[in-house]
Design a protein around this motif. Sequence first.
Motif, PDB file in Angstrom:
ATOM      1  N   PRO A   1      -4.974 -14.634  -4.292  1.00  9.73           N
ATOM      2  CA  PRO A   1      -5.783 -14.759  -4.623  1.00  9.73           C
ATOM      3  C   PRO A   1      -6.580 -16.105  -2.470  1.00  9.73           C
TER       4      PRO A   1
ATOM      5  N   GLN B   1       2.528  -4.399  -2.697  1.00  9.68           N
ATOM      6  CA  GLN B   1       1.776  -5.225  -2.755  1.00  9.68           C
ATOM      7  C   GLN B   1       0.589  -4.074  -2.459  1.00  9.68           C
TER       8      GLN B   1
ATOM      9  N   ASN C   1     -19.699 -12.488  -5.230  1.00 10.41           N
ATOM     10  CA  ASN C   1     -19.927 -13.374  -4.405  1.00 10.41           C
ATOM     11  C   ASN C   1     -18.246 -13.035  -3.046  1.00 10.41           C
ATOM     12  N   TRP C   2     -17.454 -11.065  -3.571  1.00  9.71           N
ATOM     13  CA  TRP C   2     -16.082 -10.830  -3.003  1.00  9.71           C
ATOM     14  C   TRP C   2     -16.416 -11.016  -1.738  1.00  9.71           C
ATOM     15  N   ARG C   3     -15.653 -11.903  -0.781  1.00 14.71           N
ATOM     16  CA  ARG C   3     -15.757 -10.958   0.819  1.00 14.71           C
ATOM     17  C   ARG C   3     -17.343 -11.321   1.262  1.00 14.71           C
ATOM     18  N   GLY C   4     -18.117 -11.784   0.613  1.00 16.97           N
ATOM     19  CA  GLY C   4     -19.946 -11.784   1.227  1.00 16.97           C
ATOM     20  C   GLY C   4     -20.576 -11.849   0.158  1.00 16.97           C
TER      21      GLY C   4
ATOM     22  N   LEU D   1     -11.948  -9.268  -7.216  1.00 18.42           N
ATOM     23  CA  LEU D   1     -12.569  -8.006  -6.280  1.00 18.42           C
ATOM     24  C   LEU D   1     -13.595  -7.668  -7.024  1.00 18.42           C
TER      25      LEU D   1
ATOM     26  N   THR E   1      -8.685 -18.508  -0.759  1.00 23.22           N
ATOM     27  CA  THR E   1     -10.066 -19.512  -0.840  1.00 23.22           C
ATOM     28  C   THR E   1     -10.404 -20.498   0.574  1.00 23.22           C
ATOM     29  N   VAL E   2     -11.430 -20.678   0.856  1.00 26.56           N
ATOM     30  CA  VAL E   2     -11.264 -21.089   1.721  1.00 26.56           C
ATOM     31  C   VAL E   2     -11.578 -22.992   1.487  1.00 26.56           C
ATOM     32  N   ASP E   3     -11.903 -22.787  -0.076  1.00 27.45           N
ATOM     33  CA  ASP E   3     -12.396 -23.698  -0.313  1.00 27.45           C
ATOM     34  C   ASP E   3     -11.068 -24.412  -1.244  1.00 27.45           C
TER      35      ASP E   3
ATOM     36  N   SER F   1      -7.242  -9.350  -6.304  1.00 31.77           N
ATOM     37  CA  SER F   1      -7.317  -9.456  -8.055  1.00 31.77           C
ATOM     38  C   SER F   1      -8.846 -10.068  -8.419  1.00 31.77           C
TER      39      SER F   1
ATOM     40  N   ASN G   1       0.939  -1.264   0.331  1.00 23.89           N
ATOM     41  CA  ASN G   1       0.065  -0.114  -0.163  1.00 23.89           C
ATOM     42  C   ASN G   1       0.763   1.589  -0.046  1.00 23.89           C
TER      43      ASN G   1
ATOM     44  N   LEU H   1     -16.055  -9.899  -8.020  1.00 27.35           N
ATOM     45  CA  LEU H   1     -16.969 -10.808  -8.596  1.00 27.35           C
ATOM     46  C   LEU H   1     -17.796 -11.041  -7.709  1.00 27.35           C
TER      47      LEU H   1
ATOM     48  N   TYR I   1      -3.091  -7.288  -4.909  1.00 20.55           N
ATOM     49  CA  TYR I   1      -4.253  -8.573  -3.560  1.00 20.55           C
ATOM     50  C   TYR I   1      -5.604  -8.039  -4.277  1.00 20.55           C
TER      51      TYR I   1
HETATM   52  N1  NAP Z   1      -1.364  -5.901   1.863  1.00 21.15           N
HETATM   53  C1  NAP Z   1      -2.850  -5.265   2.095  1.00 21.15           C
HETATM   54  O1  NAP Z   1      -2.685  -4.303   2.667  1.00 21.15           O
HETATM   55  C2  NAP Z   1      -3.402  -6.239   1.668  1.00 21.15           C
HETATM   56  C3  NAP Z   1      -4.877  -6.599   1.430  1.00 21.15           C
HETATM   57  C4  NAP Z   1      -6.116  -6.621   1.822  1.00 21.15           C
HETATM   58  C5  NAP Z   1      -5.885  -8.373   1.283  1.00 21.15           C
HETATM   59  N2  NAP Z   1      -4.287  -8.411   1.235  1.00 21.15           N
HETATM   60  C6  NAP Z   1      -3.996  -9.957   1.092  1.00 21.15           C
HETATM   61  O2  NAP Z   1      -4.426 -10.744  -0.104  1.00 21.15           O
HETATM   62  C7  NAP Z   1      -4.891 -12.077  -0.540  1.00 21.15           C
HETATM   63  C8  NAP Z   1      -6.190 -11.613  -1.196  1.00 21.15           C
HETATM   64  O3  NAP Z   1      -6.593 -10.892   0.039  1.00 21.15           O
HETATM   65  P1  NAP Z   1      -8.355 -10.345  -0.674  1.00 21.15           P
HETATM   66  O4  NAP Z   1      -9.849 -11.067   0.664  1.00 21.15           O
HETATM   67  O5  NAP Z   1      -8.335  -9.346  -0.991  1.00 21.15           O
HETATM   68  O6  NAP Z   1      -8.804 -11.163  -2.025  1.00 21.15           O
HETATM   69  P2  NAP Z   1      -9.751 -12.043  -3.400  1.00 21.15           P
HETATM   70  O7  NAP Z   1      -8.205 -13.264  -3.248  1.00 21.15           O
HETATM   71  O8  NAP Z   1      -9.027 -11.916  -4.027  1.00 21.15           O
HETATM   72  O9  NAP Z   1     -10.269 -12.479  -2.735  1.00 21.15           O
HETATM   73  C9  NAP Z   1     -11.090 -13.043  -1.662  1.00 21.15           C
HETATM   74  C10 NAP Z   1     -12.601 -13.686  -2.013  1.00 21.15           C
HETATM   75  O10 NAP Z   1     -13.017 -14.285  -3.565  1.00 21.15           O
HETATM   76  C11 NAP Z   1     -13.339 -15.321  -3.117  1.00 21.15           C
HETATM   77  N3  NAP Z   1     -13.163 -16.710  -3.967  1.00 21.15           N
HETATM   78  C12 NAP Z   1     -11.666 -17.223  -3.878  1.00 21.15           C
HETATM   79  N4  NAP Z   1     -11.253 -17.775  -5.021  1.00 21.15           N
HETATM   80  C13 NAP Z   1     -12.874 -17.727  -5.527  1.00 21.15           C
HETATM   81  C14 NAP Z   1     -13.350 -18.505  -6.924  1.00 21.15           C
HETATM   82  N5  NAP Z   1     -12.117 -18.924  -7.579  1.00 21.15           N
HETATM   83  N6  NAP Z   1     -14.405 -18.221  -6.976  1.00 21.15           N
HETATM   84  C15 NAP Z   1     -15.963 -17.911  -6.665  1.00 21.15           C
HETATM   85  N7  NAP Z   1     -14.657 -17.457  -4.987  1.00 21.15           N
HETATM   86  C16 NAP Z   1     -13.616 -17.270  -4.609  1.00 21.15           C
HETATM   87  C17 NAP Z   1     -13.428 -16.020  -1.454  1.00 21.15           C
HETATM   88  O11 NAP Z   1     -14.492 -16.512  -1.130  1.00 21.15           O
HETATM   89  P3  NAP Z   1     -14.179 -18.517  -0.425  1.00 21.15           P
HETATM   90  O12 NAP Z   1     -12.640 -17.712   0.181  1.00 21.15           O
HETATM   91  O13 NAP Z   1     -15.367 -18.196  -0.060  1.00 21.15           O
HETATM   92  O14 NAP Z   1     -13.243 -18.964  -1.129  1.00 21.15           O
HETATM   93  C18 NAP Z   1     -13.540 -14.273  -1.181  1.00 21.15           C
HETATM   94  O15 NAP Z   1     -14.874 -14.195  -0.524  1.00 21.15           O
HETATM   95  C19 NAP Z   1      -4.682 -12.091   0.888  1.00 21.15           C
HETATM   96  O16 NAP Z   1      -3.836 -13.635   0.806  1.00 21.15           O
HETATM   97  C20 NAP Z   1      -5.298 -11.350   1.661  1.00 21.15           C
HETATM   98  O17 NAP Z   1      -4.058 -11.450   2.965  1.00 21.15           O
HETATM   99  C21 NAP Z   1      -2.705  -7.977   1.477  1.00 21.15           C
END
Ligand code: NAP
Length: 195
Positions: A148, A60, A94-97, A90, A150-152, A88, A39, A92, A86
Motif C-alpha cells: 500500500p 507484481q 478516496n483511492w488516488r483522489g 482501489l 500512503t503519504v500519511d 489493493s 503486469n 476505497l 498492487y
Molecule cells: N507495477 C505496476 O505497474 C504498479 C501499478 C500501480 C501501482 N504500483 C505500486 O503499487 C503501490 C500501491 O499503489 P496504488 O496507488 O496503486 O494503490 P494503493 O496503495 O492501493 O492505494 C493508494 C491510495 O490509497 C490511499 N490510502 C492509503 N492508505 C490508506 C488508508 N489507510 N486509508 C485511506 N486511504 C488510504 C492513498 O492516499 P494517501 O496517500 O493520501 O494516504 C492513495 O490514494 C505503489 O508502490 C505503486 O508504485 C505498481
Amino acid sequence: MSIFYLIHAPFAIDERLDQWRACCDMKKAGKTRFVGLANYRESHIAEIKNAGLPMPDANQIELHPWFQRPELISFLRRKNISIIAYSSLLPLANWRGKPGQNSGKPDDMKLEGMALDSSFKMMAAKYSVTEAQLLLKWGLQKGYAVLPKTVDESRMRENLDLQHFIIDDQDMAAFDVMDRGDGVAWHAGDPSSGL
Ligand SMILES: NC(=O)c1ccc[n+]([C@@H]2O[C@H](COP(=O)([O-])OP(=O)(O)OC[C@H]3O[C@@H](n4cnc5c(N)ncnc54)[C@H](OP(=O)(O)O)[C@@H]3O)[C@@H](O)[C@H]2O)c1
C-alpha cells in the motif's frame, strides 16, 4: 546491490526476452537478489519458459476483491512465482483522489465506495478495523504480498497494523463473489502484441 529488480510491463515486444535475459544476468552477477516482472500475463511468462530462461521470482499485478484474476493466480502458483498485489486499496472511496479528480478510477466506482452500507464498510465494522485494513488483510490471507502507498504517517501505521484480526472463512467466501473480472488501475490486456 539492489534487493528486487522488476520489469514494469511486457510492452517491449521485440526486446522483451532481451530485457529478461539482462535481469537474469544481473541476478547471476550478484547485482540484485531477486528479479521479477509486473503486469505480465500467462502468455508473456510462457514466452520466457519457452526460451529456456529462468522463471521470475515474482509478478507484481493489480489485485483486489474487484479484480481477482483466478486463472493468472493459479498459473503463477503452478510456476512457483510469488504474487505481489498492487492497488489493493482501489475499492476505497478516496483511492488516488475524490470523485472528479483524475485517478484512472471512474467516478461511479468512487461514489460506490462512499455508500455507508458498502460491503467493505459493513465487514470492516464487524472486525473493528478500517476498510483499508480489511482490504490489505484479504490480500495477505490470499497469500499475496501487498504494498500500500500512503503519504500519511497515521495511515501508514494503520496499514501495518494487520496482525490482530483474521477474516473468517465465511467472509473470505463473500469476497470470492465480488470479482468483476476487469482491471481498473492497469488494463489487463496487452495492446502492444495481442498476446
Ligand atoms: N507495477 C505496476 O505497474 C504498479 C501499478 C500501480 C501501482 N504500483 C505500486 O503499487 C503501490 C500501491 O499503489 P496504488 O496507488 O496503486 O494503490 P494503493 O496503495 O492501493 O492505494 C493508494 C491510495 O490509497 C490511499 N490510502 C492509503 N492508505 C490508506 C488508508 N489507510 N486509508 C485511506 N486511504 C488510504 C492513498 O492516499 P494517501 O496517500 O493520501 O494516504 C492513495 O490514494 C505503489 O508502490 C505503486 O508504485 C505498481
